[in-house]
Design a protein around this motif. Structure first.
Motif, mmCIF file in Angstrom:
data_model
loop_
_atom_site.group_PDB
_atom_site.id
_atom_site.type_symbol
_atom_site.label_atom_id
_atom_site.label_comp_id
_atom_site.label_asym_id
_atom_site.label_seq_id
_atom_site.Cartn_x
_atom_site.Cartn_y
_atom_site.Cartn_z
ATOM 1 N N GLY A 1 -4.954 6.584 -1.922
ATOM 2 C CA GLY A 1 -4.355 5.326 -1.519
ATOM 3 C C GLY A 1 -4.281 4.401 -2.716
ATOM 4 O O GLY A 1 -5.221 4.325 -3.511
ATOM 5 N N TYR B 1 0.837 -1.196 0.000
ATOM 6 C CA TYR B 1 0.000 0.000 0.000
ATOM 7 C C TYR B 1 0.873 1.247 0.000
ATOM 8 O O TYR B 1 1.909 1.283 0.662
ATOM 9 N N SER C 1 0.333 5.746 0.052
ATOM 10 C CA SER C 1 -0.547 6.902 0.103
ATOM 11 C C SER C 1 0.228 8.077 -0.468
ATOM 12 O O SER C 1 1.350 8.356 -0.035
#
Length: 138
Positions: free
Chosen positions: A33, A22, A24
């Protein structure tokens, strides 16, 4: 678990080349995101703190101070071409403090002289210094 490749490239070279679950990032339209399988896209980036997480359940987060640029997401590869980027552990906070003080002084002088272009440059320099300080103290 699915992963994607993250690459951050600056004029000084490759700052990051790794797998992650992940990230951001921040565009002019807001924070975004990105997970594996994200739709292909290209977008501009603003000065921001980029967050990288290796695993979905992992509490550990790596931070990178990104100072503008563009992002391309294509086939589970995220490429960021940035004006500059620094990992949290690479930031010299005392140098960032000095840059902040210098930018504040330049902004004040430009405002007093009503120099619009100098004010813009000083505001950007101040924003970059504050971003570096924020990431460097995480």
């Amino acid at each position: 678990m699915a992963e994607m490749t993250i690459q951050i490239v600056t004029p000084d070279g490759i700052k990051c080349n790794r797998k992650a679950y992940y990230i951001s990032i921040k565009t002019p339209d807001g924070e975004m995101g990105i997970l594996p399988g994200h739709v292909n896209m290209i977008a501009p980036l603003v000065i921001h703190e980029m967050k990288i997480r290796d695993k979905a359940e992992d509490e550990h987060v790596d931070w990178i101070a990104v100072n503008g640029g563009i992002i391309e997401v294509k086939d589970n590869t995220v490429t960021i071409i940035a004006n500059s980027a620094e990992r949290d552990r690479d930031i010299d906070t005392s140098r960032a403090e000095r840059a902040k003080a210098r930018a504040e002084r330049q902004l004040k002088e430009a405002q007093a002289a009503n120099q619009v272009d100098e004010m813009k440059r000083a505001k950007i320099a101040l924003e970059r210094a504050l971003n570096r300080l924020s990431v460097g103290t995480k």
